[in-house]
Design a protein around this motif. Structure first.
Motif, PDB file in Angstrom:
ATOM      1  N   PRO A 124       0.806  -1.212   0.000  1.00 17.49           N
ATOM      2  CA  PRO A 124       0.000   0.000   0.000  1.00 17.49           C
ATOM      3  C   PRO A 124       0.841   1.264   0.000  1.00 17.49           C
ATOM      4  O   PRO A 124       0.407   2.303  -0.455  1.00 17.49           O
ATOM      5  N   SER A 125       2.075   1.182   0.518  1.00 16.56           N
ATOM      6  CA  SER A 125       2.939   2.364   0.564  1.00 16.56           C
ATOM      7  C   SER A 125       3.569   2.653  -0.785  1.00 16.56           C
ATOM      8  O   SER A 125       4.254   3.646  -0.949  1.00 16.56           O
ATOM      9  N   ARG A 126       3.342   1.754  -1.769  1.00 19.53           N
ATOM     10  CA  ARG A 126       3.949   1.953  -3.071  1.00 19.53           C
ATOM     11  C   ARG A 126       2.905   1.984  -4.180  1.00 19.53           C
ATOM     12  O   ARG A 126       3.131   1.491  -5.275  1.00 19.53           O
ATOM     13  N   VAL A 127       1.748   2.550  -3.893  1.00 19.87           N
ATOM     14  CA  VAL A 127       0.731   2.737  -4.918  1.00 19.87           C
ATOM     15  C   VAL A 127       1.285   3.694  -5.974  1.00 19.87           C
ATOM     16  O   VAL A 127       1.929   4.690  -5.644  1.00 19.87           O
ATOM     17  N   PRO A 128       1.088   3.405  -7.254  1.00 25.34           N
ATOM     18  CA  PRO A 128       1.630   4.279  -8.301  1.00 25.34           C
ATOM     19  C   PRO A 128       1.157   5.721  -8.153  1.00 25.34           C
ATOM     20  O   PRO A 128       0.107   5.993  -7.574  1.00 25.34           O
ATOM     21  N   ALA A 129       1.951   6.622  -8.680  1.00 19.34           N
ATOM     22  CA  ALA A 129       1.595   8.039  -8.650  1.00 19.34           C
ATOM     23  C   ALA A 129       0.277   8.266  -9.369  1.00 19.34           C
ATOM     24  O   ALA A 129      -0.103   7.504 -10.269  1.00 19.34           O
ATOM     25  N   ILE A 130      -0.417   9.318  -8.943  1.00 19.67           N
ATOM     26  CA  ILE A 130      -1.683   9.693  -9.564  1.00 19.67           C
ATOM     27  C   ILE A 130      -1.592  11.118 -10.072  1.00 19.67           C
ATOM     28  O   ILE A 130      -0.691  11.871  -9.703  1.00 19.67           O
ATOM     29  N   GLU A 131      -2.511  11.486 -10.919  1.00 13.71           N
ATOM     30  CA  GLU A 131      -2.619  12.852 -11.417  1.00 13.71           C
ATOM     31  C   GLU A 131      -3.920  13.438 -10.889  1.00 13.71           C
ATOM     32  O   GLU A 131      -4.988  12.841 -11.051  1.00 13.71           O
ATOM     33  N   LEU A 132      -3.830  14.607 -10.260  1.00 12.75           N
ATOM     34  CA  LEU A 132      -5.020  15.273  -9.743  1.00 12.75           C
ATOM     35  C   LEU A 132      -5.214  16.600 -10.469  1.00 12.75           C
ATOM     36  O   LEU A 132      -4.247  17.296 -10.801  1.00 12.75           O
ATOM     37  N   ASP A 133      -6.463  16.944 -10.701  1.00 15.38           N
ATOM     38  CA  ASP A 133      -6.776  18.228 -11.321  1.00 15.38           C
ATOM     39  C   ASP A 133      -6.726  19.324 -10.268  1.00 15.38           C
ATOM     40  O   ASP A 133      -7.407  19.248  -9.248  1.00 15.38           O
ATOM     41  N   ALA A 134      -5.907  20.329 -10.502  1.00 13.82           N
ATOM     42  CA  ALA A 134      -5.765  21.448  -9.579  1.00 13.82           C
ATOM     43  C   ALA A 134      -6.016  22.739 -10.339  1.00 13.82           C
ATOM     44  O   ALA A 134      -5.115  23.289 -10.977  1.00 13.82           O
ATOM     45  N   GLY A 135      -7.258  23.176 -10.330  1.00 13.25           N
ATOM     46  CA  GLY A 135      -7.602  24.405 -11.036  1.00 13.25           C
ATOM     47  C   GLY A 135      -7.396  24.319 -12.525  1.00 13.25           C
ATOM     48  O   GLY A 135      -7.018  25.308 -13.166  1.00 13.25           O
ATOM     49  N   GLY A 136      -7.608  23.124 -13.096  1.00 12.42           N
ATOM     50  CA  GLY A 136      -7.443  22.949 -14.526  1.00 12.42           C
ATOM     51  C   GLY A 136      -6.057  22.508 -14.935  1.00 12.42           C
ATOM     52  O   GLY A 136      -5.805  22.263 -16.115  1.00 12.42           O
ATOM     53  N   ARG A 137      -5.155  22.370 -13.967  1.00  7.11           N
ATOM     54  CA  ARG A 137      -3.803  21.918 -14.264  1.00  7.11           C
ATOM     55  C   ARG A 137      -3.608  20.541 -13.630  1.00  7.11           C
ATOM     56  O   ARG A 137      -3.928  20.338 -12.447  1.00  7.11           O
ATOM     57  N   SER A 138      -3.077  19.601 -14.381  1.00  8.75           N
ATOM     58  CA  SER A 138      -2.839  18.265 -13.872  1.00  8.75           C
ATOM     59  C   SER A 138      -1.520  18.249 -13.094  1.00  8.75           C
ATOM     60  O   SER A 138      -0.477  18.634 -13.620  1.00  8.75           O
ATOM     61  N   VAL A 139      -1.591  17.797 -11.826  1.00 10.28           N
ATOM     62  CA  VAL A 139      -0.403  17.780 -10.966  1.00 10.28           C
ATOM     63  C   VAL A 139      -0.176  16.356 -10.467  1.00 10.28           C
ATOM     64  O   VAL A 139      -1.100  15.691  -9.999  1.00 10.28           O
ATOM     65  N   ARG A 140       1.045  15.900 -10.564  1.00 10.03           N
ATOM     66  CA  ARG A 140       1.411  14.549 -10.153  1.00 10.03           C
ATOM     67  C   ARG A 140       1.548  14.468  -8.637  1.00 10.03           C
ATOM     68  O   ARG A 140       2.186  15.327  -8.019  1.00 10.03           O
ATOM     69  N   VAL A 141       0.957  13.435  -8.057  1.00  5.99           N
ATOM     70  CA  VAL A 141       1.096  13.156  -6.622  1.00  5.99           C
ATOM     71  C   VAL A 141       1.668  11.759  -6.484  1.00  5.99           C
ATOM     72  O   VAL A 141       1.025  10.765  -6.859  1.00  5.99           O
ATOM     73  N   SER A 142       2.880  11.661  -5.983  1.00  6.50           N
ATOM     74  CA  SER A 142       3.542  10.365  -5.840  1.00  6.50           C
ATOM     75  C   SER A 142       3.168   9.710  -4.513  1.00  6.50           C
ATOM     76  O   SER A 142       2.861  10.392  -3.539  1.00  6.50           O
ATOM     77  N   ASN A 143       3.173   8.378  -4.500  1.00  8.26           N
ATOM     78  CA  ASN A 143       2.936   7.611  -3.277  1.00  8.26           C
ATOM     79  C   ASN A 143       1.706   8.116  -2.517  1.00  8.26           C
ATOM     80  O   ASN A 143       1.787   8.466  -1.328  1.00  8.26           O
ATOM     81  N   PRO A 144       0.545   8.200  -3.162  1.00 11.96           N
ATOM     82  CA  PRO A 144      -0.629   8.860  -2.571  1.00 11.96           C
ATOM     83  C   PRO A 144      -1.163   8.195  -1.309  1.00 11.96           C
ATOM     84  O   PRO A 144      -1.813   8.868  -0.496  1.00 11.96           O
ATOM     85  N   ASP A 145      -0.912   6.911  -1.121  1.00 12.30           N
ATOM     86  CA  ASP A 145      -1.439   6.217   0.056  1.00 12.30           C
ATOM     87  C   ASP A 145      -0.475   6.208   1.232  1.00 12.30           C
ATOM     88  O   ASP A 145      -0.748   5.564   2.249  1.00 12.30           O
ATOM     89  N   LYS A 146       0.618   6.933   1.118  1.00 12.55           N
ATOM     90  CA  LYS A 146       1.546   7.044   2.242  1.00 12.55           C
ATOM     91  C   LYS A 146       0.828   7.690   3.420  1.00 12.55           C
ATOM     92  O   LYS A 146       0.155   8.718   3.268  1.00 12.55           O
ATOM     93  N   MET A 147       0.949   7.121   4.609  1.00 11.84           N
ATOM     94  CA  MET A 147       0.270   7.637   5.785  1.00 11.84           C
ATOM     95  C   MET A 147       1.027   8.852   6.324  1.00 11.84           C
ATOM     96  O   MET A 147       2.205   8.762   6.656  1.00 11.84           O
ATOM     97  N   TYR A 148       0.344   9.989   6.395  1.00 11.27           N
ATOM     98  CA  TYR A 148       0.967  11.216   6.882  1.00 11.27           C
ATOM     99  C   TYR A 148       0.607  11.518   8.331  1.00 11.27           C
ATOM    100  O   TYR A 148       1.398  12.096   9.070  1.00 11.27           O
ATOM    101  N   PHE A 149      -0.617  11.186   8.729  1.00 12.45           N
ATOM    102  CA  PHE A 149      -1.051  11.349  10.114  1.00 12.45           C
ATOM    103  C   PHE A 149      -1.677  10.024  10.547  1.00 12.45           C
ATOM    104  O   PHE A 149      -2.892   9.830  10.436  1.00 12.45           O
ATOM    105  N   ALA A 150      -0.833   9.117  11.026  1.00 13.82           N
ATOM    106  CA  ALA A 150      -1.294   7.764  11.333  1.00 13.82           C
ATOM    107  C   ALA A 150      -2.358   7.754  12.425  1.00 13.82           C
ATOM    108  O   ALA A 150      -3.285   6.935  12.396  1.00 13.82           O
ATOM    109  N   GLU A 151      -2.268   8.673  13.386  1.00 12.15           N
ATOM    110  CA  GLU A 151      -3.214   8.673  14.517  1.00 12.15           C
ATOM    111  C   GLU A 151      -4.650   8.883  14.060  1.00 12.15           C
ATOM    112  O   GLU A 151      -5.584   8.327  14.630  1.00 12.15           O
TER     113      GLU A 151
END
Length: 272
Positions: free
Chosen positions: A3-30
């Motif tokens: 799960p920590s190595r899910v492929p990068a995704i592209e998200l729409d940000a105001g009409g611009r496609s921005v790459r987000v790597s490792n999207p399922d990485k846990m940032y706030f585990a609590e």
């Protein structure tokens, strides 16, 4: 695939496609917040966040490993941390649509900092592990003259958020007497911030002096409850008016910024 190595995704940000790597990485585990959810939160508050950041030089507080109690922020005295402040936009790998603003520090050194003009730049920074955005109180058209006076009500040991709120109410009365409009927000921790928009006519030293004067008037009106004492051992159980947040190269977490605590609190704009 882990799960920590899910492929990068592209998200729409105001009409611009921005790459987000490792999207399922846990940032706030609590509280179970992933990197993707962090980015999606910033997209959801994009209009408000950009009002706080637009055309301002912004220092990035990056936590690329996520946030947990055993992690610490690197400082000048101890650079060996899990997280760090980044003042300069990286020299390589930066999209050509990322905009910057050049600022000068008291040392005379300069830096080209991120200068958001669109939500895509926020998503790009969040993908680098930026948890908190720290904008300067200036616009890039005039980086030597602040357009905001920032009143930071900082609880000291023995006081808490409720004490800061009580001081904020008196600050509001003082602002009204001066004919100033203050915009309050929570700090995201235990304090209260009040921003006052001003004309960019005065330099950092003059604005800092104004903050000192404002704090001392609060101190006079609320004896025993407010302090402007710089040395911690002299403050006591009071709310400290941190006037030095108006000095050059001092920044405050922006409205809508997430703070690096385990439960992922936000510096939230509030009404009086």
């Amino acid at each position: 695939m882990s799960p920590s190595r899910v492929p990068a995704i592209e998200l729409d940000a105001g009409g611009r496609s921005v790459r987000v790597s490792n999207p399922d990485k846990m940032y706030f585990a609590e509280v179970g917040v992933t990197k993707r959810q962090l980015v999606e939160y910033y997209l959801s508050v994009g209009d408000g966040l950009l009002r706080a950041l637009r055309e301002r030089p912004v220092t990035l507080e990056r936590w690329p490993k996520g946030v947990s109690e055993d992690m610490k922020l690197a400082t000048r005295t101890d650079p060996h941390g899990d997280a760090f402040y980044q003042k300069r936009v990286p020299a390589k790998g930066v999209p050509d649509w990322i905009e910057t603003a050049r600022i000068a520090f008291p040392s005379g050194r300069t830096a080209d900092e991120l200068c958001p003009t669109e939500i895509a730049s926020v998503v790009w920074a969040a993908n680098l592990g930026t948890i908190t955005f720290h904008p300067w109180p200036v616009r890039r058209t005039d980086v030597d003259h602040p357009d905001e006076l920032r009143i930071d009500l900082d609880p000291q040991p023995g006081t808490d958020f409720h004490h800061a709120v009580a001081v904020a109410a008196v600050a509001r009365e003082l602002l009204g007497e001066l004919g100033w409009t203050g915009y309050p927000k929570t700090s995201g921790k235990s304090g209260v911030h009040i921003y006052v928009r001003i004309e960019p006519r005065w330099d950092f030293t003059e604005i800092r002096h104004a903050a000192i004067a404002f704090g001392r008037e609060l101190e006079r009106r609320m004896p025993g409850k407010v302090t402007t004492a710089w040395w911690k051992e002299e403050r006591g159980e009071k709310i400290f008016v941190d006037y030095n947040q108006n000095a050059r190269d001092r920044t405050i977490a922006s409205a809508y910024s997430i703070r690096p605590l385990a439960h992922a609190p936000v510096s939230a704009p509030v009404t009086w």
